[in-house]
Design a protein around this motif. Structure first.
Motif, mmCIF file in Angstrom:
data_model
loop_
_atom_site.group_PDB
_atom_site.id
_atom_site.type_symbol
_atom_site.label_atom_id
_atom_site.label_comp_id
_atom_site.label_asym_id
_atom_site.label_seq_id
_atom_site.Cartn_x
_atom_site.Cartn_y
_atom_site.Cartn_z
ATOM 1 N N TYR A 56 -10.781 7.826 17.111
ATOM 2 C CA TYR A 56 -10.863 9.247 16.769
ATOM 3 C C TYR A 56 -11.709 9.507 15.525
ATOM 4 O O TYR A 56 -11.657 10.587 14.944
ATOM 5 N N ASN A 57 -12.468 8.487 15.121
ATOM 6 C CA ASN A 57 -13.438 8.639 14.027
ATOM 7 C C ASN A 57 -12.778 9.079 12.708
ATOM 8 O O ASN A 57 -13.198 10.055 12.082
ATOM 9 N N LYS A 58 -11.752 8.332 12.328
ATOM 10 C CA LYS A 58 -11.054 8.597 11.070
ATOM 11 C C LYS A 58 -11.278 7.443 10.091
ATOM 12 O O LYS A 58 -11.308 6.281 10.505
ATOM 13 N N LYS A 59 -11.418 7.764 8.838
ATOM 14 C CA LYS A 59 -11.405 6.707 7.824
ATOM 15 C C LYS A 59 -9.985 6.161 7.729
ATOM 16 O O LYS A 59 -9.018 6.924 7.872
ATOM 17 N N ILE A 60 -9.845 4.877 7.457
ATOM 18 C CA ILE A 60 -8.511 4.313 7.280
ATOM 19 C C ILE A 60 -8.499 3.379 6.083
ATOM 20 O O ILE A 60 -9.451 2.618 5.855
ATOM 21 N N PHE A 61 -7.439 3.479 5.298
ATOM 22 C CA PHE A 61 -7.251 2.646 4.119
ATOM 23 C C PHE A 61 -5.991 1.818 4.332
ATOM 24 O O PHE A 61 -4.941 2.363 4.688
ATOM 25 N N VAL A 62 -6.099 0.512 4.114
ATOM 26 C CA VAL A 62 -4.982 -0.395 4.368
ATOM 27 C C VAL A 62 -4.601 -1.117 3.079
ATOM 28 O O VAL A 62 -5.466 -1.626 2.357
ATOM 29 N N LYS A 63 -3.318 -1.162 2.799
ATOM 30 C CA LYS A 63 -2.788 -1.857 1.624
ATOM 31 C C LYS A 63 -1.881 -2.998 2.056
ATOM 32 O O LYS A 63 -0.939 -2.794 2.826
ATOM 33 N N GLU A 64 -2.177 -4.204 1.583
ATOM 34 C CA GLU A 64 -1.297 -5.350 1.806
ATOM 35 C C GLU A 64 -0.329 -5.398 0.625
ATOM 36 O O GLU A 64 -0.741 -5.634 -0.510
ATOM 37 N N CYS A 65 0.934 -5.145 0.889
ATOM 38 C CA CYS A 65 1.926 -5.057 -0.183
ATOM 39 C C CYS A 65 2.981 -6.146 -0.001
ATOM 40 O O CYS A 65 3.820 -6.077 0.899
ATOM 41 N N PHE A 66 2.925 -7.155 -0.860
ATOM 42 C CA PHE A 66 3.893 -8.252 -0.810
ATOM 43 C C PHE A 66 4.892 -8.053 -1.953
ATOM 44 O O PHE A 66 4.518 -8.082 -3.129
ATOM 45 N N LEU A 67 6.150 -7.826 -1.615
ATOM 46 C CA LEU A 67 7.189 -7.563 -2.610
ATOM 47 C C LEU A 67 8.103 -8.778 -2.751
ATOM 48 O O LEU A 67 8.511 -9.370 -1.750
ATOM 49 N N ASP A 68 8.397 -9.143 -4.011
ATOM 50 C CA ASP A 68 9.307 -10.273 -4.240
ATOM 51 C C ASP A 68 10.677 -10.002 -3.638
ATOM 52 O O ASP A 68 11.297 -10.875 -3.028
ATOM 53 N N LYS A 69 11.146 -8.771 -3.819
ATOM 54 C CA LYS A 69 12.429 -8.356 -3.256
ATOM 55 C C LYS A 69 12.263 -6.967 -2.682
ATOM 56 O O LYS A 69 12.009 -6.015 -3.408
ATOM 57 N N PHE A 70 12.394 -6.846 -1.362
ATOM 58 C CA PHE A 70 12.162 -5.561 -0.706
ATOM 59 C C PHE A 70 13.328 -4.609 -0.934
ATOM 60 O O PHE A 70 14.492 -4.977 -0.796
ATOM 61 N N SER A 71 13.018 -3.387 -1.287
ATOM 62 C CA SER A 71 14.006 -2.311 -1.361
ATOM 63 C C SER A 71 13.261 -1.014 -1.078
ATOM 64 O O SER A 71 12.024 -0.968 -1.158
ATOM 65 N N GLU A 72 14.001 0.036 -0.744
ATOM 66 C CA GLU A 72 13.357 1.323 -0.477
ATOM 67 C C GLU A 72 12.554 1.799 -1.675
ATOM 68 O O GLU A 72 11.465 2.337 -1.535
ATOM 69 N N LYS A 73 13.109 1.591 -2.883
ATOM 70 C CA LYS A 73 12.432 2.066 -4.098
ATOM 71 C C LYS A 73 11.145 1.298 -4.366
ATOM 72 O O LYS A 73 10.097 1.897 -4.641
ATOM 73 N N THR A 74 11.197 -0.048 -4.305
ATOM 74 C CA THR A 74 9.993 -0.826 -4.586
ATOM 75 C C THR A 74 8.917 -0.563 -3.542
ATOM 76 O O THR A 74 7.727 -0.488 -3.861
ATOM 77 N N ALA A 75 9.346 -0.396 -2.286
ATOM 78 C CA ALA A 75 8.388 -0.089 -1.229
ATOM 79 C C ALA A 75 7.762 1.283 -1.463
ATOM 80 O O ALA A 75 6.548 1.459 -1.310
ATOM 81 N N ARG A 76 8.594 2.239 -1.842
ATOM 82 C CA ARG A 76 8.094 3.585 -2.096
ATOM 83 C C ARG A 76 7.116 3.588 -3.267
ATOM 84 O O ARG A 76 6.069 4.231 -3.214
ATOM 85 N N ASP A 77 7.456 2.872 -4.344
ATOM 86 C CA ASP A 77 6.578 2.809 -5.519
ATOM 87 C C ASP A 77 5.214 2.237 -5.149
ATOM 88 O O ASP A 77 4.175 2.754 -5.566
ATOM 89 N N CYS A 78 5.225 1.154 -4.368
ATOM 90 C CA CYS A 78 3.975 0.527 -3.925
ATOM 91 C C CYS A 78 3.169 1.496 -3.079
ATOM 92 O O CYS A 78 1.948 1.638 -3.252
ATOM 93 N N ARG A 79 3.859 2.184 -2.181
ATOM 94 C CA ARG A 79 3.220 3.094 -1.240
ATOM 95 C C ARG A 79 2.547 4.268 -1.963
ATOM 96 O O ARG A 79 1.374 4.570 -1.737
ATOM 97 N N TYR A 80 3.294 4.914 -2.856
ATOM 98 C CA TYR A 80 2.749 6.088 -3.523
ATOM 99 C C TYR A 80 1.660 5.735 -4.529
ATOM 100 O O TYR A 80 0.714 6.506 -4.733
ATOM 101 N N LYS A 81 1.774 4.592 -5.155
ATOM 102 C CA LYS A 81 0.711 4.149 -6.053
ATOM 103 C C LYS A 81 -0.588 3.985 -5.279
ATOM 104 O O LYS A 81 -1.666 4.398 -5.728
#
Length: 307
Positions: A56-81
């Motif tokens: 569909y001709n969209k730009k896409i940005f991909v982030k590889e996020c490796f967390l030492d300890k997964f939690s909703e907060k750490t995932a959210r922080d990584c995502r929004y940053k």
């Protein structure tokens, strides 16, 4: 919405439906996806996102996020940053999120279960102005059931995050045992109740503050109302205050620095909130601030924007 839009995509039910909804409405957007590498299908989901972007001709940005300890907060922080870095670098104006009615009700029940006020109970808004961009939630008043029907009707592929069914997480427990069935039975009434609550919130927590760049100031009213306003402003500046931080702000009489990032200070009649900057200031500037009754902790930011 005729702005430069970035869609937060995950390949799940909600964001996949939102992708095709935006296409149907001819709303321009690009995509951003985070790979946490926590599920067997994580890489497959990213590939699906890339294929949609290409088709569909969209730009896409991909982030590889490796967390030492997964939690909703750490995932959210990584995502929004990640999202905010893209928004700044690429000049996007709007971040489109796939939160929907069930999400709002789940949040409501989670906050209600632990004790919360009006602002916390209905924290999720359709349009939410951040410091340098706006969040838009098009599915704000659409139920998960309606979204699933849309996907089924249009034979659209999506992925299911199996971790959403693990009831050891409080949100999943509330979703499985209360929220989904309640929305299914009383969707119309829930939507109407949220409308009334939002109107009440606007009346109580009206944004009657002055703003210059990232400096906010407002007249003191009542500490319980004032802390709500500080909470809203902090969110606009990218910080979600915890209960402990709000308690500390009250304890210090609205004179502290949060996470080394946000300065909160006050004089006899006003409260000020700004990014915290520690810098050397000349005597002339300090004297000017003193005469204007600008409290010390926000002076560094004012010095920066004026020099």
């Amino acid at each position: 919405m005729h702005t430069k839009n970035l869609l937060a995509f995950s390949a799940g039910v909600d964001s996949t439906a939102l992708f095709f909804y935006l296409l149907d409405k001819n709303i321009p957007f690009d995509m951003a996806i985070v790979n946490y590498h926590t599920r067997e299908t994580s890489d497959e989901e990213v590939e699906y996102a890339k294929n949609l972007a290409k088709k569909y001709n969209k730009k896409i940005f991909v982030k590889e996020c490796f967390l030492d300890k997964f939690s909703e907060k750490t995932a959210r922080d990584c995502r929004y940053k990640f999202f905010e870095e893209i928004i700044k670098r690429q000049g996007y104006e709007t971040l489109i999120l796939a939160h929907q009615l069930n999400d709002r009700f789940e949040w409501f029940l989670m906050q209600f279960s632990k004790g919360a006020g009006l602002k916390e109970l209905i924290a999720m808004e359709e349009y939410e102005k951040r410091d340098f961009y706006t969040i838009w939630r098009p599915f704000y008043n659409t139920s998960r059931e309606e979204i699933e029907e849309y996907l089924k009707k249009n034979n659209i592929k999506y992925f299911i995050d199996k971790s959403n069914f693990d009831e050891k997480y409080k949100r999943n427990f509330i979703r499985a045992n209360f929220a989904n069935e309640f929305i299914r039975l009383f969707k119309k009434g829930v939507k109407k109740s949220f409308e009334y609550l939002e109107e009440d919130k606007k009346l109580i927590f009206n944004e009657n503050w002055q703003k210059k760049d990232k400096l906010y100031r407002f007249k003191k009213e009542n500490p319980l109302i004032d802390i709500k306003k500080v909470d809203i402003i902090a969110k606009k500046l990218g910080i979600l205050l915890t209960k402990a931080q709000r308690d500390e702000i009250l304890k210090t009489g609205f004179s502290c620095v949060v996470q080394g990032k946000i300065a909160i200070d006050s004089n006899e009649t006003e409260i000020f909130v700004a990014p915290y900057i520690k810098t050397n200031m000349d005597k002339e500037f300090k004297e000017k601030m003193r005469k204007q009754k600008i409290p010390p902790k926000v002076r560094g930011y004012i010095y920066k924007i004026e020099n």
